[in-house]
Scaffold this motif. Sequence first.
Motif, mmCIF file in Angstrom:
data_model
loop_
_atom_site.group_PDB
_atom_site.id
_atom_site.type_symbol
_atom_site.label_atom_id
_atom_site.label_comp_id
_atom_site.label_asym_id
_atom_site.label_seq_id
_atom_site.Cartn_x
_atom_site.Cartn_y
_atom_site.Cartn_z
ATOM 1 N N LEU A 70 0.821 -1.205 0.000
ATOM 2 C CA LEU A 70 0.000 0.000 0.000
ATOM 3 C C LEU A 70 0.860 1.261 0.000
ATOM 4 N N ASP A 71 1.888 1.305 0.841
ATOM 5 C CA ASP A 71 2.752 2.495 0.896
ATOM 6 C C ASP A 71 3.452 2.715 -0.443
ATOM 7 N N SER A 72 3.840 1.639 -1.107
ATOM 8 C CA SER A 72 4.461 1.761 -2.429
ATOM 9 C C SER A 72 3.487 2.370 -3.427
ATOM 10 N N SER A 73 2.228 1.960 -3.359
ATOM 11 C CA SER A 73 1.219 2.497 -4.278
ATOM 12 C C SER A 73 1.024 3.997 -4.052
ATOM 13 N N LEU A 74 0.984 4.415 -2.794
ATOM 14 C CA LEU A 74 0.801 5.835 -2.484
ATOM 15 C C LEU A 74 1.992 6.645 -2.989
ATOM 16 N N ALA A 75 3.197 6.121 -2.798
ATOM 17 C CA ALA A 75 4.395 6.810 -3.274
ATOM 18 C C ALA A 75 4.391 6.901 -4.796
ATOM 19 N N GLN A 76 4.092 5.795 -5.448
ATOM 20 C CA GLN A 76 4.133 5.777 -6.912
ATOM 21 C C GLN A 76 3.031 6.625 -7.523
ATOM 22 N N ASN A 77 1.926 6.748 -6.826
ATOM 23 C CA ASN A 77 0.859 7.602 -7.352
ATOM 24 C C ASN A 77 1.282 9.066 -7.365
ATOM 25 N N GLU A 78 2.121 9.470 -6.395
ATOM 26 C CA GLU A 78 2.631 10.845 -6.382
ATOM 27 C C GLU A 78 3.531 11.088 -7.598
ATOM 28 N N ILE A 79 4.369 10.112 -7.935
ATOM 29 C CA ILE A 79 5.207 10.236 -9.126
ATOM 30 C C ILE A 79 4.349 10.256 -10.378
ATOM 31 N N TYR A 80 3.381 9.358 -10.430
ATOM 32 C CA TYR A 80 2.513 9.252 -11.600
ATOM 33 C C TYR A 80 1.782 10.560 -11.872
ATOM 34 N N ARG A 81 1.275 11.202 -10.833
ATOM 35 C CA ARG A 81 0.527 12.453 -11.012
ATOM 36 C C ARG A 81 1.382 13.530 -11.677
ATOM 37 N N LEU A 82 2.683 13.508 -11.417
ATOM 38 C CA LEU A 82 3.578 14.539 -11.948
ATOM 39 C C LEU A 82 4.141 14.186 -13.324
ATOM 40 N N LEU A 83 4.179 12.905 -13.649
ATOM 41 C CA LEU A 83 4.772 12.491 -14.918
ATOM 42 C C LEU A 83 3.751 12.184 -16.011
ATOM 43 N N LYS A 84 2.529 11.934 -15.634
ATOM 44 C CA LYS A 84 1.547 11.490 -16.625
ATOM 45 C C LYS A 84 1.299 12.573 -17.671
ATOM 46 N N ASP A 85 0.988 12.115 -18.849
ATOM 47 C CA ASP A 85 0.650 12.979 -19.973
ATOM 48 C C ASP A 85 -0.867 13.076 -20.058
ATOM 49 N N SER A 86 -1.347 14.073 -20.777
ATOM 50 C CA SER A 86 -2.798 14.215 -20.949
ATOM 51 C C SER A 86 -3.396 13.011 -21.662
ATOM 52 N N ASN A 87 -2.565 12.246 -22.387
ATOM 53 C CA ASN A 87 -3.030 11.054 -23.084
ATOM 54 C C ASN A 87 -3.000 9.801 -22.216
ATOM 55 N N SER A 88 -2.403 9.906 -21.026
ATOM 56 C CA SER A 88 -2.266 8.730 -20.175
ATOM 57 C C SER A 88 -3.612 8.315 -19.593
ATOM 58 N N SER A 89 -3.867 7.025 -19.594
ATOM 59 C CA SER A 89 -5.105 6.509 -19.020
ATOM 60 C C SER A 89 -5.053 6.598 -17.501
ATOM 61 N N PRO A 90 -6.189 6.853 -16.857
ATOM 62 C CA PRO A 90 -6.219 6.870 -15.387
ATOM 63 C C PRO A 90 -5.830 5.503 -14.831
ATOM 64 N N TRP A 91 -5.157 5.529 -13.714
ATOM 65 C CA TRP A 91 -4.745 4.310 -13.034
ATOM 66 C C TRP A 91 -5.868 3.705 -12.219
ATOM 67 N N LYS A 92 -5.858 2.389 -12.111
ATOM 68 C CA LYS A 92 -6.600 1.678 -11.082
ATOM 69 C C LYS A 92 -5.612 0.762 -10.387
#
Length: 286
Positions: free
Chosen positions: A191-213
């Motif tokens: 769970l902690d890894s997911s929270l950390a990686q979601n912070e990176i994802y929010r900053l790196l994702k492109d407008s074309n990137s699909s939302p994560w689940k």
Amino acid sequence: MRWQSLWPSFWPVESRVEKIVSRLAPTPNGELHFGNLFNFILTWSHVRNHGGKLWLRFDDIDQSRCEQRYIDQTKKFLEYIGLDWDDEFSKQYNCLSEYKFALSRLPQYQCDCSRKQIQERASSHFYDGFCKNRNLACTTGEYAIRFQNSKLEQEDFILWRKEAIPAYHLTSVVDDLRLGVNVIIRGEDLLDSSLAQNEIYRLLKDSNSSPWKIYHHQLILSDKGEKLSKSRNDGELFKLMLENISPRVIMGELAKRLGQNESKFQSVDDFLALRIEDFSTELQLN
């Protein structure tokens, strides 16, 4: 260099397609155990039930710990039990320039703290932000690089290790974006890894990137009630394969450990009847 200029070679067309794309992402540093197998089958069945795409991705950035023989044995074992995948990605160490570029887009600071120092200050392994305002100069081989987290309840985790290689959180997110992954299924201990990686994802994702689940599933425990671990030599699946223990017996053992009727699960295909919601909880992301 502009981030968008990397689009054609860095992010593939899969990231623009609204279909399920997931991955099996073992670290090839030891023998697989039944916890790994449960994760693989749950991910595989979810993807296959929704007509998606499944990657087999090896998290092999640390060449001091990862070995080609474990990559080879993992693929042989998956073929042995009849679990297929659609595409493959490995040799993360050939992508250092891409990881470095992703690093340059993230809030960060240098840190020279050892694990022992962190534990002595905080009586735990949770990093206390000691180096955040020290303004240390970048020195390869001496300092790690930490993510400067805007959420106070979350840790400033490591992005780049002192050994001059990217850390797991960074490589995992960059590779997920590269491969167009939009569904991640992992154990509840991450769970902690997911929270950390979601912070990176929010900053790196492109407008074309699909939302994560992201789903976190229950763990398979040892007879002592402990999480299975390669480091404790809990892996036994390669050994079972080499001893010619039939896939039917292996599937039955997995079913039994999940509290299912083992007689009803004699092949990988039998697990298609299981629903991810019965074993997992979806992480609510923001």
